[in-house]
Scaffold this motif. Structure first.
Motif, PDB file in Angstrom:
ATOM      1  N   HIS A 152      37.062  31.729  47.825  1.00 55.09           N
ATOM      2  CA  HIS A 152      38.304  31.787  48.590  1.00 55.09           C
ATOM      3  C   HIS A 152      38.408  30.738  49.694  1.00 55.09           C
ATOM      4  CE1 HIS A 152      41.690  34.982  48.868  1.00 55.09           C
ATOM      5  NE2 HIS A 152      42.152  33.753  48.881  1.00 55.09           N
ATOM      6  N   ASP A 202      43.978  41.041  48.091  1.00 58.15           N
ATOM      7  CA  ASP A 202      42.537  40.914  48.337  1.00 58.15           C
ATOM      8  C   ASP A 202      41.995  42.257  48.813  1.00 58.15           C
ATOM      9  OD1 ASP A 202      39.945  39.895  49.072  1.00 58.15           O
ATOM     10  OD2 ASP A 202      40.834  38.002  49.687  1.00 58.15           O
ATOM     11  N   ASP A 257      39.590  38.244  54.939  1.00 61.99           N
ATOM     12  CA  ASP A 257      39.161  36.843  55.070  1.00 61.99           C
ATOM     13  C   ASP A 257      39.635  36.239  56.390  1.00 61.99           C
ATOM     14  OD1 ASP A 257      38.024  37.277  52.621  1.00 61.99           O
ATOM     15  OD2 ASP A 257      39.473  36.093  51.495  1.00 61.99           O
ATOM     16  N   ASP A 305      43.037  37.008  45.242  1.00 60.95           N
ATOM     17  CA  ASP A 305      41.587  37.163  45.099  1.00 60.95           C
ATOM     18  C   ASP A 305      41.369  38.221  44.013  1.00 60.95           C
ATOM     19  OD1 ASP A 305      38.880  37.969  45.377  1.00 60.95           O
ATOM     20  OD2 ASP A 305      38.867  37.432  47.503  1.00 60.95           O
TER      21      ASP A 305
HETATM   22 MN    MN Z   1      39.142  36.692  49.489  1.00 65.46          MN
END
Ligand code: MN
Ligand code: MN
Length: 321
Positions: free
Chosen positions: A128, A150, A154, A242
């Motif tokens: 990612h 996701d 992140d 993701d």
């Molecule tokens: Mn991710």
């Protein structure tokens, strides 16, 4: 317009297991020769920002292989993307597997060229981290909105004593650098045990809409996307998918699996809810073939790419006509 035929190889002319593997059996057209390409399918074979289990450097190859299963028409959207816009497999970006910062620089340089050519990038990662150099290119003029699927935000700050470029930190960097608009960012499917709540605090302080899986499940795909569409409006929006937003039952081939995730069907329904949005780029990341020799995680990734390409193609075709 170039002489190039941008349609995929037909399975009636050549069987799906034959030939050199490209995304969706599209022609391979290097970026230098990509005149006339609307959507560029791009591989980033790089996982230098992985903090735990590596492998997504092998993602683009296996996604290319499994994407041979994708046919021409979307059965629900009634869109045949490769008939209404020009798409091509642009190949892989330059990478550097032994130098993280140089790897990021090579990827960023490549995407600046993609943007300069007026190509909408549909990327297959890669871990990612790669969304950061892509956002630096697509968000160079103005910070973009983002719809982000996701298990993880992140939005962490740093790993292992001050390392700020990792696959757990790309969107915090993108917000700090002013290429991502946090107030028009929604993260969908967050879950799992956490180290602390620092990422959550950063997101909330900056106005990121953080939707846990529990809330997404209670709302259902249609209502989730209703909110996402209302949030981003007509703004240029980046879509980041993701693969670990899916439950490991559907996508075991990923470095940071979290149980209790979306089914592939829920994810397909949500991506169809992107219809009509001004999508300026998208990625499917964290497919890690070493953890799934069956290839079904890559198959899921290829199908998510097809969903994304359909909604992007419809919008681009409408803009062109
Ligand atoms: Mn991710
Ligand atoms: Mn994740």
């Amino acid at each position: 317009m170039s002489e190039q035929d941008f349609r995929p190889v037909s399975a009636f002319d050549s069987p799906r297991f034959a030939g050199v593997a490209t995304f969706m059996r599209l022609p391979h057209v290097p970026l230098e020769k990509s005149d006339g390409v609307d959507i560029g399918l791009i591989g980033v074979p790089w996982d230098g920002g992985t903090t735990n289990r590596p492998g997504p450097r092998h993602g683009p190859r296996q996604i290319r292989d499994m994407s041979a299963m994708i046919r021409t028409y979307h059965h629900m959207l009634k869109i045949a993307p490769f008939e209404i816009i020009n798409a091509a497999d642009l190949g892989d970006t330059p990478v550097n597997p032994i130098d993280l910062l140089d790897g990021i620089k090579r990827i960023e340089t490549y995407y600046h060229k993609v943007v300069a050519q007026g190509i909408t990038p549909m990327t297959a990662g890669g871990d990612h981290t790669i969304s950061l150099p892509i956002l630096r290119a697509v968000g160079a003029k103005e910070p973009v909105a983002m719809i982000h699927f996701d298990a993880h935000s992140d939005l962490n700050d740093a790993y292992f004593g001050g390392n700020k470029i990792t696959h757990g930190t790309p969107f915090r960097r993108a917000i700090e650098e002013g290429v991502l608009n946090p107030e028009k960012t929604i993260q969908i499917g967050l879950r799992g045990s956490v180290v602390d709540f620092e990422d959550r605090k950063f997101g909330e302080q900056h106005g990121v809409r953080m939707m846990d899986i529990e809330e997404a499940a209670a709302l259902g795909p249609d209502k989730v996307m209703e909110e996402a569409r209302a949030l981003v409006g007509d703004d240029p929006v980046y879509v980041s998918f993701d693969i670990d937003c899916l439950d490991p039952a559907f996508a075991p081939g990923t470095g940071t699996p979290e149980i209790g995730g979306f089914t592939t069907r829920e994810a397909q329904f949500m991506l169809r809810g992107l219809r009509g949005l001004n999508i300026i780029g998208a990625d499917v990341v964290e497919v890690s073939p070493p953890f799934d020799p069956s290839g079904y995680t890559a198959l899921a990734g290829a199908n998510m790419m097809f969903e994304l390409i359909c909604v992007m193609a419809e919008k681009i075709a409408a803009r062109k006509s």
